[in-house]
Scaffold this motif. Structure first.
Motif, short mmCIF file in Angstrom:
data_model
loop_
_atom_site.label_atom_id
_atom_site.label_comp_id
_atom_site.label_asym_id
_atom_site.label_seq_id
_atom_site.Cartn_x
_atom_site.Cartn_y
_atom_site.Cartn_z
N ALA A 316 -36.91 -17.66 -54.34
CA ALA A 316 -37.66 -18.51 -55.27
C ALA A 316 -36.77 -19.62 -55.82
O ALA A 316 -37.20 -20.78 -55.94
CB ALA A 316 -38.21 -17.66 -56.42
N GLU A 317 -35.53 -19.27 -56.14
CA GLU A 317 -34.59 -20.28 -56.64
C GLU A 317 -34.32 -21.34 -55.58
O GLU A 317 -34.21 -22.53 -55.90
CB GLU A 317 -33.27 -19.60 -57.05
CG GLU A 317 -33.38 -18.79 -58.32
CD GLU A 317 -32.06 -18.12 -58.67
OE1 GLU A 317 -31.13 -18.16 -57.83
OE2 GLU A 317 -31.96 -17.54 -59.77
N GLU A 318 -34.21 -20.89 -54.34
CA GLU A 318 -33.96 -21.84 -53.25
C GLU A 318 -35.15 -22.78 -53.07
O GLU A 318 -34.98 -23.99 -52.86
CB GLU A 318 -33.70 -21.07 -51.95
CG GLU A 318 -33.43 -21.94 -50.73
CD GLU A 318 -32.15 -22.75 -50.83
OE1 GLU A 318 -31.98 -23.67 -50.02
OE2 GLU A 318 -31.33 -22.46 -51.73
N ARG A 319 -36.37 -22.24 -53.20
CA ARG A 319 -37.56 -23.08 -53.10
C ARG A 319 -37.61 -24.09 -54.23
O ARG A 319 -37.94 -25.26 -54.03
CB ARG A 319 -38.83 -22.21 -53.11
CG ARG A 319 -39.06 -21.43 -51.82
CD ARG A 319 -40.47 -20.87 -51.77
NE ARG A 319 -40.72 -19.93 -52.85
CZ ARG A 319 -40.49 -18.63 -52.78
NH1 ARG A 319 -39.98 -18.12 -51.67
NH2 ARG A 319 -40.77 -17.83 -53.80
N GLU A 320 -37.26 -23.64 -55.44
CA GLU A 320 -37.25 -24.54 -56.60
C GLU A 320 -36.20 -25.64 -56.43
O GLU A 320 -36.44 -26.80 -56.78
CB GLU A 320 -36.97 -23.74 -57.87
CG GLU A 320 -38.13 -22.84 -58.31
CD GLU A 320 -37.79 -22.03 -59.53
OE1 GLU A 320 -36.68 -22.22 -60.09
OE2 GLU A 320 -38.61 -21.19 -59.95
N ARG A 321 -35.05 -25.24 -55.89
CA ARG A 321 -33.98 -26.22 -55.69
C ARG A 321 -34.42 -27.30 -54.70
O ARG A 321 -34.24 -28.50 -54.93
CB ARG A 321 -32.72 -25.53 -55.17
CG ARG A 321 -31.53 -26.46 -54.99
CD ARG A 321 -30.36 -25.74 -54.34
NE ARG A 321 -30.67 -25.34 -52.98
CZ ARG A 321 -30.66 -26.18 -51.94
NH1 ARG A 321 -30.37 -27.46 -52.12
NH2 ARG A 321 -30.93 -25.74 -50.72
N LYS A 322 -35.03 -26.86 -53.60
CA LYS A 322 -35.49 -27.81 -52.59
C LYS A 322 -36.59 -28.71 -53.14
O LYS A 322 -36.64 -29.90 -52.84
CB LYS A 322 -35.98 -27.06 -51.35
CG LYS A 322 -34.85 -26.42 -50.54
CD LYS A 322 -35.39 -25.74 -49.29
CE LYS A 322 -34.26 -25.17 -48.46
NZ LYS A 322 -34.75 -24.48 -47.24
N ALA A 323 -37.48 -28.11 -53.95
CA ALA A 323 -38.56 -28.89 -54.55
C ALA A 323 -38.00 -29.95 -55.50
O ALA A 323 -38.47 -31.09 -55.53
CB ALA A 323 -39.52 -27.97 -55.30
#
Length: 347
Positions: A316-323
């Motif tokens: 989830a953190e990785e998705r947020e970072r990419k977003a």
């Protein structure tokens, strides 16, 4: 037609056989087999049905597009049930090689096929550990020159030092083991000359240690041999302590106790998995009952749940970072676009 042609013809489907000559030959072989066994008391009806399907089989397998679709379908038919099981077995993101082999044997599937699916699912394979080999390598087998180094411990005792680095350190140097061998050799020579020049027991012991240091640090290879010896001593000390504790607890080791020793080994190796393998191998060979769930029923499931939650959190953190990066990129592009428009209007 409900039957899959690749599976029916027993052709490789991942990657799929695409050679038309090979496919035609297999169809001919299967047709002969089905015809010869069409009156089989158990499978005769099934084989006669396959014979009736031959025109459709030939039509599908002679069309590259339909053939590709058939191969994809075969993958789904065969792999979907396997993938579902592997996702459960590898819920923590890891799966032991032993578990893969057991699963393959149970399902009568090739081990390589199962490993391929595990990799496709992004699950890490924990390699199988040979307990005896690991035990010998990291605990039992003495490193080169161990006897000579052990013999010098008697001479180190008067100085309250455990190793050559501590002995040579005047008390002001840090990370002495990081110094080049020639500098260490020089320190030994200077120490012998300045501190151990008298004709007494103390100086005699000091001279012997200094001379041993000169040999240990005569070149980079010799220094590596000594470092390997120290590393062996450290892990033996940790494991010997575990053995002593196990004697007190009737040769049983709880999860918490094991974690302490695994943590210490991890500090040495900077590798938690290797540390676990070494400790588990040690317990197996020494016949120490190391059961992580010995005093904690349900602990294994709890750890697996937490590991899965941690994996989900990181994802989830990785998705947020990419977003966030994408949002920042678009904002920068929009800013640049507006700036370009303003320049264009002003000109």
């Amino acid at each position: 037609m409900n039957e899959n042609c690749y599976l029916l013809l027993e052709l490789e489907f991942d990657p799929p056989v695409m050679d038309q000559a090979v496919i035609d030959q297999r169809i001919e072989e299967k047709a002969k087999f089905w015809s010869a066994n069409s009156n089989h008391f158990k499978k005769g009806a099934e084989y006669r049905m396959y014979l009736e399907m031959l025109p459709e089989i030939k039509r599908i397998m002679s069309d590259p597009v339909k053939r590709k679709r058939e191969a994809d379908s075969a993958c789904s038919i065969v792999y979907d049930p396997i993938d579902q099981d592997l996702k459960i077995l590898g819920a923590t993101g890891e799966i032991a090689e032993d578990a893969i082999e057991n699963y393959a044997n149970e399902k009568k599937i090739s081990v390589n096929v199962v490993k391929k699916r595990v990799s496709t699912l992004g699950i890490k394979i924990i390699q199988k550990v040979d307990y005896q080999i690991t035990y010998d390598k990291y605990y039992k087998s003495k490193p080169k020159n161990a006897e000579a180094f052990d013999g010098m411990k008697t001479y180190l005792k008067p100085f309250n030092k455990d190793d050559y680095y501590a002995f040579l350190n005047p008390g002001t140097l840090q990370n002495l083991d990081k110094l080049p061998f020639d500098k260490l050799k020089q320190l030994a020579q200077e120490k012998k000359k300045k501190e151990f020049y008298k004709n007494d027991t103390y100086s005699s012991a000091g001279k012997k240690v200094c001379e041993a240091c000169e040999l240990a640090f005569k070149d980079e290879s010799s220094k590596t041999i000594y470092n390997d010896y120290l590393a062996w001593c450290k892990r033996r000390s940790i494991l010997d302590n575990a053995k002593e504790i196990a004697k007190i607890t009737d040769k049983k080791m709880s999860d918490e106790q094991g974690d302490i020793y695994i943590g210490k080994l991890t500090e040495l190796f900077k590798d938690r998995t290797l540390a676990e393998n070494i400790f588990i191998s040690f317990c197996k060979i020494e016949k120490i009952e190391y059961n992580p769930d010995l005093y904690n029923p349900g602990k294994k499931e709890e750890k697996a749940r937490k590991a899965a939650e941690e994996k989900a959190r990181k994802a989830a953190e990785e998705r947020e970072r990419k977003a966030a990066e994408e949002k920042a990129r678009k904002a920068a592009e929009e800013k640049a676009r507006k700036a370009a428009e303003e320049r264009k209007e002003s000109s």
